[in-house]
Enzyme design. Structure first.
Site, PDB file in Angstrom:
ATOM      1  CD  GLN A 275      -2.066   1.363   2.958  1.00  0.00           C
ATOM      2  OE1 GLN A 275      -1.174   1.466   3.788  1.00  0.00           O
ATOM      3  NE2 GLN A 275      -3.337   1.408   3.292  1.00  0.00           N
ATOM      4  N   GLY A 276       0.781   2.070  -1.041  1.00  0.00           N
ATOM      5  CA  GLY A 276       1.596   3.286  -1.122  1.00  0.00           C
ATOM      6  C   GLY A 276       0.790   4.509  -0.731  1.00  0.00           C
ATOM      7  CE1 TYR A 277      -3.754   3.778  -0.434  1.00  0.00           C
ATOM      8  CE2 TYR A 277      -4.844   3.987   1.698  1.00  0.00           C
ATOM      9  CZ  TYR A 277      -4.883   3.599   0.375  1.00  0.00           C
ATOM     10  OH  TYR A 277      -6.024   3.049  -0.134  1.00  0.00           O
ATOM     11  CB  SER A 278       2.226   6.779   5.128  1.00  0.00           C
ATOM     12  OG  SER A 278       1.073   6.373   5.818  1.00  0.00           O
TER      13      SER A 278
ATOM     14  CB  SER B  53       3.550  -3.565   5.224  1.00  0.00           C
ATOM     15  OG  SER B  53       2.962  -2.552   5.963  1.00  0.00           O
TER      16      SER B  53
ATOM     17  CD  GLU C   8      -4.837   0.422   7.296  1.00  0.00           C
ATOM     18  OE1 GLU C   8      -3.712  -0.046   7.090  1.00  0.00           O
ATOM     19  OE2 GLU C   8      -5.093   1.633   7.253  1.00  0.00           O
TER      20      GLU C   8
END
Lengths: 363, 407
Positions: B130-133, B165, B248
């Site tokens: 997941q490429g969010y933060s 992660s 989530e």
């Protein structure tokens, strides 16, 4: 599946809450506390008229044969309004004693009177959950002597049901010769908690001597669930009063409820409170339907709710600032109800230890 | 109050118990299934296939996308969870692709995207990160700066992500990028699907307090991906991401897993001794255990209440917002007790011979991640108080010439 109130139970809740809320403006609560009896006749009569005293009593004895779950809904409403009524002893614990161990004649007489609202009971189980000082009763034949402490609702009740040790139950008239009862000056002045002194008092056994262990255990389970529900109701009121106050009280040109310090206190309170509701509901349901789980759930419901209710009472008082400490705001009536309930029938440490024992975790 | 199960559900429970009886011996262990250091092994994938075929995972995902195609039935879901936990058998893969991307695609993906990704993801053939933060966009995720510009039929991505992660073994990344730099911050974001083999992606492991590199930093330099890799509309990525964040929150707060942890703790306390006395025979430890059990029962029954409300069509209230927050702390305290029960031995870590069956120190250290991840506990408390209790947002402040001032 429905984890919650049925439609009928919802109606019961609305009726009881509506009635009690109308009877308990803060000014009245102050008067009840000054009076200190723990029994306000007009409120008690109103509950009788609503059928509240018969919810766990079978129809043949004039009750509505609902169950502990419904009694719990009523106890919660009593906690929300800190109403001075001997409900737990008269309408929950006495019927359990009579149904569990009473003779046909005792059931016929006692249960019909409870359903009809013709008698009030005080119940003393303190010595069956933890003996303090020199308290304790001895039974010789049908003569009862000794001292019972913290007899719930005992100050003004007509009749007292007392545990002798943890295996025998007796019923005595509150006006019997040789019986003296004294007010115990607990901080919660809306309850009638008594010290009962007995000197060769004539009593009636409920079941044979030594035969009531299971009934006493059931009374303790039901009492713990009822007290937890009452404390939950009191804590929920304190919580919402604090949230509402935080939204109307301004400091630094803002409602104090816009400060994260206050918002986070509120979030912590509701996060801890909400699960208690489900735990109490389940414990009451288990009492009615899953008897093998009831004792453990009663212990956890009481211990957990009392820890949370104490935290909520503290935080809610703090959010009110100095006003929270005053009689003007009156929060202390709910706080004191929670404080007394915390100790009755075993404080959190005692009930957690009982929970451990029930699971075979105590050697 | 009525907690009885219908005949259909009682039969279903028997069916699940029968399945578990048959497969208990051959199922891979929990840790092997959802490790954070490598892609699923062939035996884990085989287990995942068996679970899908029997409808114990991916239960409601339509058959045409590789799922079991069952009807949504919350009670069956509950029964599966209860029985698998009681038998200590893994309910299969739970990575971010399965728990977050798949529900998002089902809700907002194109038909082509659904066909291409869902089946491969739930079967463990494609692993996602997941490429969010970003370093400057944590709790305030919408302020993210990684940008993508359109060049022909491609997005060209530049920027940096963090806390990704599994990025070091993932095949794909669902990523949030800013595509409309002039739009207000929530309206300029797009949600893209990025193959991790694309040129210009550099993944650097981020070693955490557990000693593992469960997270990564991800540097993106002129990464080019096709413009058809967009989920939802351009500039509407915030809405798409929120659909995912909702999933989530559900994933991180799961009291059923906590119950398994508590059972392990009771087992530990019956075995571990100090001065020859079992931990469970020491009143102070026993009281801590009972406190945790009481809180756990409360949360478990609270979750059942929420499920029942959902089932009976009651509108959600603040009750749903507290689960993640409360469960994270409960797990943390539970692992802390496991460490304390073992005393000095509780500080051992990573496979020392004196350790018990479970690595309590490592679980304790790892538990910080669920207090912080998916919205820190403090952000959760803002959400509970604002969305659940109707309390006002904190005013925004800005640095003026005379110091901090309210905007």
């Amino acid at each position: 599946m429905n984890f919650g109130l049925s439609d009928e139970q919802g109606l019961l809740q609305d009726a009881i809450r509506g009635f009690l809320e109308g009877q308990t403006p803060l000014d009245s609560i102050r008067k009840f506390a000054a009076d200190g009896n723990g029994l306000q006749a007009s409120i008690w009569q109103g509950l009788i008229d609503l059928g509240a005293t018969g919810v766990i009593i079978p129809e043949q004895f004039g009750g509505s044969d609902l169950g502990m779950f419904d009694a719990t809904v009523i106890m919660e409403a009593i906690g929300r309004t800190v109403a001075p009524v001997p409900y737990l002893s008269t309408a929950v614990l006495a019927p359990i004693a009579l149904l569990g161990s009473g003779s046909d004649a005792q059931q016929q007489d006692g249960l019909n009177k409870i359903s009809a609202g013709d008698v009030t009971f005080g119940v003393g189980l303190t010595e069956a959950t933890g003996v303090r000082r020199d308290a304790g009763l001895t039974l010789t034949g049908t003569k009862l002597s000794g001292k019972a402490l913290f007899v719930m609702d005992g100050l003004k009740a007509d009749q007292l049901i007392l545990a002798v040790g943890s295996d025998t139950l007796v019923s005595v008239s509150a006006t019997a010769a040789g019986l003296t009862r004294n007010r115990l000056n607990v901080s919660d002045k809306t309850r009638g908690i008594a010290e009962v002194l007995l000197d060769h008092v004539d009593c009636e056994l409920i079941g044979a001597a030594g035969s009531a262990t299971q009934t006493i255990e059931k009374m303790i389970d039901a009492g713990r669930i009822g007290l937890a529900a009452e404390s939950f109701g009191a804590a929920e009121i304190l919580f919402y009063r604090a949230r509402d106050y935080a939204l109307e009280r301004n400091q630094f040109e803002r409602p104090i409820g816009s400060f994260q310090s206050i918002k986070h206190l509120c979030a912590e309170m509701i996060a801890d409170l909400e699960p208690c509701r489900s735990l109490i509901w389940y414990a009451a349901y288990a009492y009615d339907e899953l008897p093998e789980e009831a004792s453990l759930m009663a212990c956890h419901a009481k211990a957990n709710t009392q820890e949370v209710a104490k935290m909520v009472a503290r935080s809610a008082t703090e959010i009110h600032g100095g006003m929270g400490f005053t009689d003007l705001m009156g929060l202390h009536y709910w706080l004191k109800r929670i404080e007394l309930n915390r100790q009755l029938l075993g404080g959190p440490e005692a009930t957690r230890e009982a929970a451990a024992k029930l699971q075979g975790l105590v050697a | 109050m009525d907690l009885t199960f219908s005949q259909e559900h009682q039969d279903f429970r028997k069916q699940v118990q029968g399945f578990l009886e048959e497969h208990k011996g051959t199922a891979p262990n929990m840790k092997a299934v959802n490790g954070t250091s490598s892609a699923p092994t062939p035996s884990v994938k085989r287990w995942q296939h068996i679970l899908i075929e029997n409808g114990y995972t991916a239960r409601t995902i339509p058959k045409e996308y590789g799922g079991y195609g069952g009807e949504a039935d919350l009670i069956k879901g509950l029964i599966i969870q209860e029985e698998f936990i009681a038998a200590d058998v893994s309910t299969g893969l739970t990575g971010q692709g399965i728990s977050m991307l798949v529900p998002t695609l089902l809700e907002l993906g194109t038909e082509e995207q659904k066909r291409k990704w869902i089946s491969a993801t739930i079967r463990g053939d494609v692993v996602w990160c997941q490429g969010y933060s970003e370093p400057g966009a944590g709790s305030d995720l919408a302020s993210l700066k990684t940008k993508a510009v359109i060049e022909g039929d491609q997005f060209v991505i530049n920027g940096q992500k963090i806390w990704t992660s599994s990025a070091h073994f993932s095949d794909m990344c669902f990523i949030l990028v800013r595509t409309e730099p002039d739009a207000p911050k929530h309206h300029g974001i797009s949600y893209l699907l990025m193959p991790m083999t694309t040129q210009g992606i550099e993944v650097r492991p981020l070693v955490t307090i557990t000693g593992d590199a469960m997270f990564n930093e991800m540097f993106l330099t002129d990464v080019k991906i096709g413009s058809d890799q967009l989920v939802g509309e351009r500039g509407k990525g915030w809405m798409v991401a929120n659909a995912t964040l909702k999933h989530e929150r559900g994933m991180i707060g799961n009291p059923a897993q906590t119950e398994a942890n508590l059972n392990a703790l009771i087992k530990l306390m019956k075995a571990e001794t100090c001065d020859g006395i079992r931990a469970v025979d020491m009143p102070v430890f026993r009281d801590r255990l009972m406190r945790l059990q009481g809180r756990l029962l409360g949360l478990k029954l609270h979750s059942l209440r929420l499920l029942s409300d959902d089932l009976n069509g009651k509108a959600p209230d603040h009750g749903g917002l507290i689960v993640k927050y409360s469960t994270a702390y409960l797990n943390h305290e539970l692992y802390s007790l496991g460490v304390d029960v073992m005393g000095e031995l509780g500080t051992l870590y990573g496979g020392d011979a004196y350790q018990s069956e479970l690595d309590w120190q490592k679980m304790f250290l790892g538990s910080f991640s669920s207090i912080i991840g998916g919205g820190t506990a403090q952000i959760q408390k803002n959400v509970i108080s604002e969305r659940g209790l109707g309390m006002p947002r904190e005013p925004r402040v800005t640095m003026g010439a005379k110091g901090w001032a309210m905007m």
